[in-house]
Design a protein around this motif. Structure first.
Motif, short mmCIF file in Angstrom:
data_model
loop_
_atom_site.label_atom_id
_atom_site.label_comp_id
_atom_site.label_asym_id
_atom_site.label_seq_id
_atom_site.Cartn_x
_atom_site.Cartn_y
_atom_site.Cartn_z
N ALA B 104 41.76 43.01 37.17
CA ALA B 104 42.81 43.63 38.12
C ALA B 104 42.26 43.66 39.47
O ALA B 104 42.94 42.94 40.32
CB ALA B 104 43.11 44.94 37.94
N GLY B 105 40.72 43.83 39.66
CA GLY B 105 40.36 43.59 41.03
C GLY B 105 40.40 42.37 41.48
O GLY B 105 40.68 42.09 42.65
N ARG B 108 44.03 40.98 42.02
CA ARG B 108 44.78 41.47 43.11
C ARG B 108 44.09 40.98 44.37
O ARG B 108 44.22 41.68 45.23
CB ARG B 108 45.05 43.21 42.99
N ILE B 110 40.84 42.43 45.42
CA ILE B 110 40.44 43.68 45.77
C ILE B 110 38.83 43.21 45.60
O ILE B 110 37.97 43.51 46.90
CB ILE B 110 40.59 44.97 45.01
N VAL B 143 50.40 50.77 32.91
CA VAL B 143 50.09 50.33 34.26
C VAL B 143 49.09 49.81 34.57
O VAL B 143 49.02 48.60 35.42
CB VAL B 143 50.13 51.95 35.30
N LEU B 144 48.08 49.71 33.74
CA LEU B 144 46.77 49.12 33.92
C LEU B 144 46.86 47.73 33.43
O LEU B 144 46.44 46.63 34.13
CB LEU B 144 45.75 49.66 32.82
N THR B 147 48.83 45.97 36.14
CA THR B 147 47.96 45.64 37.46
C THR B 147 47.05 44.67 37.07
O THR B 147 46.47 43.68 37.88
CB THR B 147 47.31 46.93 38.04
N TRP B 208 57.91 50.69 39.69
CA TRP B 208 57.59 51.32 41.16
C TRP B 208 56.30 50.40 41.65
O TRP B 208 56.14 51.05 42.80
CB TRP B 208 57.41 52.83 40.99
N LEU B 209 55.84 49.52 40.81
CA LEU B 209 55.01 48.55 41.40
C LEU B 209 55.40 47.37 41.61
O LEU B 209 54.70 46.35 41.54
CB LEU B 209 53.76 48.58 40.58
N LEU B 212 53.92 44.07 43.57
CA LEU B 212 52.59 43.82 43.30
C LEU B 212 52.63 42.54 42.93
O LEU B 212 51.47 41.57 43.29
CB LEU B 212 52.05 44.72 42.23
N SER B 217 59.10 43.09 47.72
CA SER B 217 59.44 44.36 47.00
C SER B 217 60.78 44.90 47.60
O SER B 217 60.89 45.03 49.07
CB SER B 217 58.39 45.32 47.20
N MET B 219 62.40 48.18 48.24
CA MET B 219 62.04 49.53 47.66
C MET B 219 63.30 50.37 47.59
O MET B 219 64.14 50.36 48.25
CB MET B 219 61.17 50.17 49.07
#
Lengths: 131, 262
Positions: B104-105, B108, B110, B143-144, B147, B208-209, B212, B217, B219
């Motif tokens: 994920a890091g 995305r 990060i 969620v994991l 992502t 809600w993501l 991503l 998005s 909202m």
């Protein structure tokens, strides 16, 4: 009669001070939306949300409050702002001592004693939750 | 890992146990409570029972060589090489979750990927959702896996397996209490399994993501998820109130009498 009354009360439309709850919910969603693009702003909003809840004594579900770091107020999203792992600090490594750790990027840990079995938060318990 | 305990009955609201507690009068009240505006329960993709059964058979066949290798003697181990599939799977909570988080890091942006350690990514995740207690352990996987997905086209497939599958998988793998298995991209021999999963099971959707993966998005604000809970509140003793009233009256009369004196 009683049943009817129950139903009436469950739909939660005539909640007093609905605006406070609406504000908390709005701040939560906004904070979630800005978590990646403007992290500092998102944290500020989450802090604001927490303070509004405290000031107005509006109760929110533990499941909602768990998703925000207690130290830096950032939204905990696995893979992005938090890591999780199971650890067991006991010498015998007995499965009852398993602890699930949610670690925020700021270093704050939230620990759940997973080995002790299912824990149901108060608003979800039998007799408390009305569906 | 999570122990194989009989599932505890859901806890009831605590009741008064001592006599003193019982004597206190309580009335039932309804209090509003704010829930998480994002629904967490419907994020697991649905798996039809027949497909789940065939997936489980596939998994057992794929994983059984490792179990056999682990159970064999030291002498046999020296002669036979480890099954190749071991390098292509993650099993257990910590290993799988850490791999997914790293992924994920990287995906995305990060964390930066080290060029030397470019590893194939996890594409398929099998979780014995109903065997792992408490549910908190598995609650974050939708969620994991969302992502950790590479892009909106190639997502990590999340498959929930029916009750009782943990026993079969741990037996095949030769590791106790294994309820979580992650398959890397290009795992040898697993093409048919991947095909079956890809064609029958939907992607994980986390509304809600949304922005991503797609980058855009829209909202949408959800109305506050308010609901009432049934709790108790203490009943105020009317006697005390009357006493207070009398006291108030007395003090008033005193004040009046004083003013009369003056």
């Amino acid at each position: 009669m009683a049943k009817k009354d129950n139903k009436k009360k469950n739909n939660a439309k005539n909640v007093p001070h609905r605006d406070n709850y609406a504000r908390i919910s709005y701040l939560y969603q906004l904070s979630n939306h800005l978590t990646l693009s403007h992290p500092a702003l998102a944290r500020g909003l989450a802090r604001n949300m927490d303070l509004v809840g405290k000031k107005t004594v509006s109760k929110s579900s533990p499941l909602l409050k768990r998703t925000i770091c207690k130290q830096c107020q950032s939204m905990l999203i696995p893979g992005l702002t938090m890591t999780m792992y199971v650890e067991n600090l006991s010498k015998q490594k007995s499965p009852i001592n398993d602890v699930l750790v949610w670690k925020c990027t700021c270093g704050k840990c939230r620990r759940f004693p997973v080995g002790k079995g299912e824990y149901v938060v108060f608003p979800d318990r039998n007799g408390v939750r009305i569906d | 890992m999570a122990p194989n305990k009989p599932k505890n009955a859901p806890k009831k609201a605590p009741k008064a146990s001592s006599l003193k507690e019982l004597e206190k009068k309580k009335k039932q009240v309804f209090k509003p409570i704010l829930d998480n505006p994002y629904t967490q329960s419907s994020t697991w993709p649905f798996v039809e029972p027949e497909i789940a059964a065939s997936i489980l058979d596939f998994l057992e066949v794929l994983l059984s060589p490792t179990g056999k290798y682990k159970a064999s003697d030291v002498k046999v181990k020296q002669q036979v090489t480890e099954p190749e599939i071991v390098k292509h799977i993650y099993h257990g909570f910590n290993a799988t979750v850490q791999a997914l988080e790293d992924q994920a890091g990287i995906n995305r942006g990060i964390r930066k990927q080290k060029e030397t350690t470019a590893q194939p990514q996890i594409t398929h995740l099998f979780i014995c959702k109903y065997d792992i207690t408490p549910t908190l352990l598995t609650s974050m996987f939708p969620v994991l896996s969302y992502t950790a997905s590479k892009s909106s086209e190639s997502r990590v497939k999340l498959v929930q397996l029916p009750r009782g599958s943990m026993e079969r998988i741990s037996k095949a793998l030769g590791v106790d209490n294994t309820g979580i298995v992650g398959f890397k991209e290009g795992c040898p021999g697993a093409e048919a399994l991947f095909e079956l999963v890809n064609s029958n099971i939907k992607d994980v959707e986390v509304p809600w993501l949304e922005g991503l993966l797609t980058g855009e998005s829209h909202m949408k604000f959800v109305p506050p998820a308010l609901r009432n809970i049934a709790t108790t509140a203490p009943v105020h003793n009317p006697k005390n109130n009357r006493g207070k009233q009398e006291q108030l009256n007395k003090s008033k009369s005193k004040v009046e009498s004083k003013s009369d004196d003056v």
